[in-house]
Design a protein around this motif. Structure first.
Motif, PDB file in Angstrom:
ATOM      1  N   VAL A   9       0.832  -1.202   0.000  1.00 24.92           N
ATOM      2  CA  VAL A   9       0.000   0.000   0.000  1.00 24.92           C
ATOM      3  C   VAL A   9       0.867   1.252   0.000  1.00 24.92           C
ATOM      4  O   VAL A   9       0.569   2.230  -0.700  1.00 24.92           O
ATOM      5  N   GLN A  10       1.951   1.228   0.750  1.00 28.14           N
ATOM      6  CA  GLN A  10       2.845   2.385   0.790  1.00 28.14           C
ATOM      7  C   GLN A  10       3.430   2.670  -0.591  1.00 28.14           C
ATOM      8  O   GLN A  10       3.394   3.814  -1.077  1.00 28.14           O
ATOM      9  N   ALA A  20       3.596  12.647   0.194  1.00 25.10           N
ATOM     10  CA  ALA A  20       4.282  11.423  -0.220  1.00 25.10           C
ATOM     11  C   ALA A  20       5.357  11.040   0.793  1.00 25.10           C
ATOM     12  O   ALA A  20       5.541   9.851   1.107  1.00 25.10           O
ATOM     13  N   ALA A  21       6.071  12.039   1.309  1.00 24.39           N
ATOM     14  CA  ALA A  21       7.106  11.764   2.312  1.00 24.39           C
ATOM     15  C   ALA A  21       6.477  11.230   3.605  1.00 24.39           C
ATOM     16  O   ALA A  21       7.048  10.352   4.268  1.00 24.39           O
ATOM     17  N   GLN A  22       5.293  11.731   3.950  1.00 30.97           N
ATOM     18  CA  GLN A  22       4.624  11.270   5.166  1.00 30.97           C
ATOM     19  C   GLN A  22       4.206   9.800   5.060  1.00 30.97           C
ATOM     20  O   GLN A  22       4.156   9.097   6.072  1.00 30.97           O
ATOM     21  N   LEU A  23       3.897   9.350   3.855  1.00 36.01           N
ATOM     22  CA  LEU A  23       3.502   7.952   3.678  1.00 36.01           C
ATOM     23  C   LEU A  23       4.588   6.989   4.125  1.00 36.01           C
ATOM     24  O   LEU A  23       4.292   5.870   4.562  1.00 36.01           O
ATOM     25  N   GLY A  64       0.304   2.563   9.910  1.00 34.94           N
ATOM     26  CA  GLY A  64      -0.701   1.608   9.463  1.00 34.94           C
ATOM     27  C   GLY A  64      -1.371   2.062   8.183  1.00 34.94           C
ATOM     28  O   GLY A  64      -1.229   3.204   7.745  1.00 34.94           O
ATOM     29  N   VAL A  65      -2.146   1.156   7.594  1.00 35.28           N
ATOM     30  CA  VAL A  65      -2.804   1.437   6.322  1.00 35.28           C
ATOM     31  C   VAL A  65      -3.882   2.506   6.487  1.00 35.28           C
ATOM     32  O   VAL A  65      -4.068   3.342   5.592  1.00 35.28           O
ATOM     33  N   ASP A  66      -4.583   2.513   7.614  1.00 31.37           N
ATOM     34  CA  ASP A  66      -5.613   3.531   7.816  1.00 31.37           C
ATOM     35  C   ASP A  66      -5.008   4.930   7.798  1.00 31.37           C
ATOM     36  O   ASP A  66      -5.596   5.870   7.243  1.00 31.37           O
TER      37      ASP A  66
END
Length: 351
Positions: free
Chosen positions: A108-109, A149-152, A157-159
């Motif tokens: 997911v990331q 994008a950097a925060q991802l 977690g996915v939520d």
């Protein structure tokens, strides 16, 4: 590499589809209007009310041609295909990975980072052709999306990733009108669906439906289950994995083509039908969009990960193939499709 076959789109109401001597024929009002060799096709998409002969259904199932039925406005009804050709061992690994939190996090990331970089790329391209004020606004949006994008990469977690993706999407769509020239009679305003409330949203929803159909076919071709994904919640009847992969394709494949159609004034108010709740493409509008869609799928690009030239219509197949390689253990992580202009932000190969 898989050969890109054609999809036959049938948009005229009350058409009759049949097969004859390994050709797919279309009759309208009892008069034959088209005949296409079946060997050229991998799918038939029917819009609205029409009749399909029983022998044609059997022929398509036997020859691997998928029949998809949509409403006249592009809403999915059903899909008929032949025996599942998937590798049972590959699907077993896919189902096992559904309960693998580490796999889900990494997949997911990577997927969402790819989506955000593609959104940024679309904004960057538009900034080069707009006036100074709009260009500055678009570049500011690019910076915001880069931060998301950097925060991802630091999510727990996915939520949390879904929340960041939602914030990035809000930023992206808030600047969508900046990519449409002022002389265009249509405006985006905000994202609306089920139903779309203006012309731009009608085209976007229609293209997302077409792309989802292509992704489903690609996943089944390589042996994966389109319903078993990691980002979208599993639900009976929902092609969750196809919707997962759609996220990375929305901006570079669907949004850019929609913007091109509006910027070139290829769509007018005569291409839409209106009621008090929704705006939909009419038959003329669907034909215009489908023609541009087919042309776009025939174009060649250099795939950013493989470094090979492929047709745009094969991107979904290539991404499905690489996901299968990840599940088999041949790749360490899933490399999302990222447009060349933002490729430098993507990590190295996983093999």
């Amino acid at each position: 590499m898989k050969k890109l076959l054609e999809t036959l789109y049938v948009t005229t109401p009350d058409s009759y589809l049949f097969c004859r001597n390994e050709n797919i024929g279309v009759k309208i009002g009892g008069e034959e209007k088209a005949s296409v060799p079946a060997v050229m096709l991998d799918g038939i998409v029917c819009f609205g009310e029409m009749t399909v002969s029983t022998p044609l259904i059997g022929f398509c199932a036997e020859h691997g041609i998928t029949l998809t039925f949509l409403s006249s406005n592009g809403r999915f009804y059903s899909r008929i295909c032949g025996p599942v050709s998937g590798n049972v061992l590959l699907r077993k690994k896919q189902y096992q990975a559904l309960d693998d939190d580490d796999f889900r996090m990494k997949f997911v990331q990577n997927l969402l980072v790819g989506k955000l970089l593609n959104e940024k790329n679309v904004l960057m391209r538009a900034a080069r052709t707009q006036d100074a004020a709009k260009a500055e606004s678009l570049r500011a949006a690019c910076q915001s999306i880069s931060q998301y994008a950097a925060q991802l990469e630091t999510c727990a977690g996915v939520d949390q990733m879904r929340g960041i993706e939602g914030a990035a999407a809000k930023c992206y769509f808030a600047h969508f009108d900046d990519m449409i020239p002022p002389q265009c009679p249509f405006q985006f305003v905000e994202r609306s669906r089920r139903p779309p409330r203006n012309e731009v949203n009608a085209v976007l929803s229609f293209m997302y439906t077409l792309q989802t159909r292509d992704i489903q076919a690609a996943l089944e071709t390589v042996g994966l289950d389109p319903a078993a994904g990691w980002l979208h919640t599993l639900r009976p009847g929902r092609p969750s994995l196809a919707l997962d992969l759609l996220e990375e394709f929305r901006a570079p494949l669907c949004d850019r083509l929609a913007l091109s159609l509006f910027n070139k004034r290829q769509l007018t108010d005569k291409d839409f039908e209106y009621d008090s709740l929704a705006v939909m493409l009419n038959e003329r509008g669907r034909k215009t969009v489908l023609s541009a869609w087919r042309d776009r799928k025939q174009e060649e690009i250099t795939h950013p990960y493989l470094g090979e030239k492929i047709q745009v219509g094969l991107i979904a197949y290539v991404q499905a193939m690489m996901l299968a390689r990840v599940l088999r253990g041949d790749l360490d992580c899933y490399p999302p499709f990222v447009c060349r202009e933002t490729q430098r932000h993507q990590g190295g190969r996983g093999d």
